[in-house]
Design an enzyme around this catalytic site. Structure first.
Site: not given
Ligand code: AMO
Length: 439
Positions: A215, A217, A223-224, A362, A365, A413
């Site tokens: 990602r 981002e 937390r990311h 979170e 999801s 996470r």
């Molecule tokens: P989502 O984008 O909410 O959903 O990602 C799912 C879970 O992944 C973790 N997460 C992260 N942890 C750390 N750093 C990040 N940048 C980060 N991004 C996400 C979180 C989050 O809840 N495809 C959907 C899932 C689905 O519907 O099946 C998805 O990716 O814990």
């Protein structure tokens, strides 16, 4: 084998790191550290061969040595035993000074000793991981992962591996890392979303995958991460997102139970106490969450993201109201949902999207997906995405696609929350963030 007092007088060979050397003249102590902890090698000038006694004086901390010697039960030494060496061999000599010591201390420019910051620790992660508390996190991560595999296996999921090089965005347009793929530009996968859905049209019915998410981002927060590990599942023939939530909460509960059962020694090292979860977990609609926040004087209106602070407040309120550390937030506004998320049949303004919260953050999801081809096409277009990029995905919906849904759980996470770590980087061996791609 673990060396214990019952092995008194036995001859043993052990190897490990020089944790500490104590020299009181005619008596020297070498504290040798291995996976099991610290063991004391005791050398008195009269009992030990002269060359061994000499070799010890030149040893540097953290060198790897092999010691051959006799066990002696002792009620003052750590682990209840000491080793009286016959032979000592230096396998690998450690350079001095160490960038930081195993207790996580560093010496600054003025010579003062202080705790190494997380950045310093991550710069020297291999040394950092020698610290038993730090290692405990990864023994626990292993235990959690084993529990996850066991859970899915018991429930007849098929473990799959889908591509990490992809031609189109799986989660919408942003946050993609481009990769030069011969003469084309492709991307690192943000999630296995599209592939796990396509597999629902094959007859596997239930699949899961433990996989990296990439990602791009920009936010550099506690937390990311930019590369993380996701635990993804997808289930066919569901009648609503409730079935997906049930699987997810049972998975979480099984992970917590197994960690308590098998991970006790590591939890203790970290000073963490885990309590079993009572399932089903509470469900809180997004609408109700907004109301609760407004009652607390927190400024938020229907349709806005729940930010870190909002999640924390809600976590506290839910703890007070239900006594549960984990709960679901459900029925998010449709305006907030991804193109593949189905809206609720009884109210199109809200969707089947849910978040699983643990300790005020979170961790996962999911949702029920759109499985109707025409609706899906319209949703892709209205999200501003290029429909041609999705033709391979859409084909899976053209020849018989059952209703389905799934979730993504962030492993890093989850560890962060279970173990109350202040920073997600602590839960990842070699984290990747905005500023860090090494080590
Ligand atoms: P989502 O984008 O909410 O959903 O990602 C799912 C879970 O992944 C973790 N997460 C992260 N942890 C750390 N750093 C990040 N940048 C980060 N991004 C996400 C979180 C989050 O809840 N495809 C959907 C899932 C689905 O519907 O099946 C998805 O990716 O814990």
């Amino acid at each position: 084998v673990e060396i214990t007092g019952t092995m008194d007088k036995e001859l043993v060979t052990l190897a490990g790191w020089v944790h500490e050397l104590r020299d009181i003249g005619r008596l020297k102590f070498l504290l040798l550290r291995d996976r099991k902890g610290i063991i004391q090698v005791t050398m008195s000038k009269k009992d030990v061969p002269e060359e061994v006694f000499k070799a010890v004086t030149t040893l540097s901390r953290e060198s790897v040595v092999q010691v051959e010697g006799r066990v002696r039960a002792s009620n003052i030494a750590p682990r209840g035993v000491e080793i009286i060496p016959i032979n000592l061999r230096v396998i690998s000599r450690a350079k001095t000074p160490l960038p930081m010591d195993i207790a996580g201390k560093v010496r600054d420019h003025s010579g003062a000793v202080r705790d190494a910051g997380l950045d310093t620790r991550l710069d020297h992660r291999v040394i950092d991981l020698r610290k038993p508390q730090v290692a405990s996190i990864f023994y626990l991560r292993h235990i959690v992962l084993r529990a996850i595999h066991h859970f899915f296996d018991e429930r007849n999921y098929v473990e799959v591996q889908t591509p990490n090089l992809i031609s189109a965005a799986s989660e919408g347009g942003t946050g993609l890392f481009p990769v030069q793929y011969f003469e084309k530009k492709v991307f690192l996968a943000q999630s296995p979303q599209l592939y796990k859905q396509m597999l629902m049209a094959t007859g596997f019915d239930r699949v899961y995958e433990v996989t990296p998410y990439f990602r791009a981002e920009e936010h550099n927060t506690v937390r990311h991460l930019n590369e993380l590990t996701g635990v993804d599942a997808e289930i066919a023939y569901i009648s609503s997102e409730e079935e997906v939530m049930t699987e997810l909460e049972e998975l979480l509960s099984c992970v917590v139970d197994t960690t308590i059962e098998v991970g006790g020694e590591y939890l203790e090292k970290l000073g963490v106490e885990l309590t079993p979860l009572k399932t089903p977990l509470p469900r809180l609609t997004y609408k109700k969450a907004v109301e609760l926040l407004q009652e607390e004087g927190y400024n938020i209106i229907f349709g806005e993201d729940l930010d870190t602070k909002a999640e924390k407040i809600l976590g506290r309120i839910m703890m007070e109201k239900t006594g549960c550390k984990a709960y679901f937030i459900t029925r998010f506004p449709s305006s907030m949902s991804k193109f593949y998320t189905q809206v609720c049949t009884d109210d199109p303004d809200v969707s089947t999207h849910f978040d699983l919260e643990y300790g005020g953050m979170e961790v996962a999801s999911g949702n029920q997906r759109v499985h109707d081809m025409e609706t899906l096409k319209n949703r892709i277009i209205s999200s501003g995405l290029n429909i041609d990029d999705f033709s391979y995905y859409l084909e899976a919906f053209e020849f018989g696609m059952p209703p389905h849904g799934g979730f993504g759980l962030g492993l890093d996470r989850l560890l962060m929350q279970l173990l109350k770590l202040g920073n997600i980087r602590e839960a990842t061996l070699f984290p990747r963030d905005r500023d860090r791609v090494t080590p």
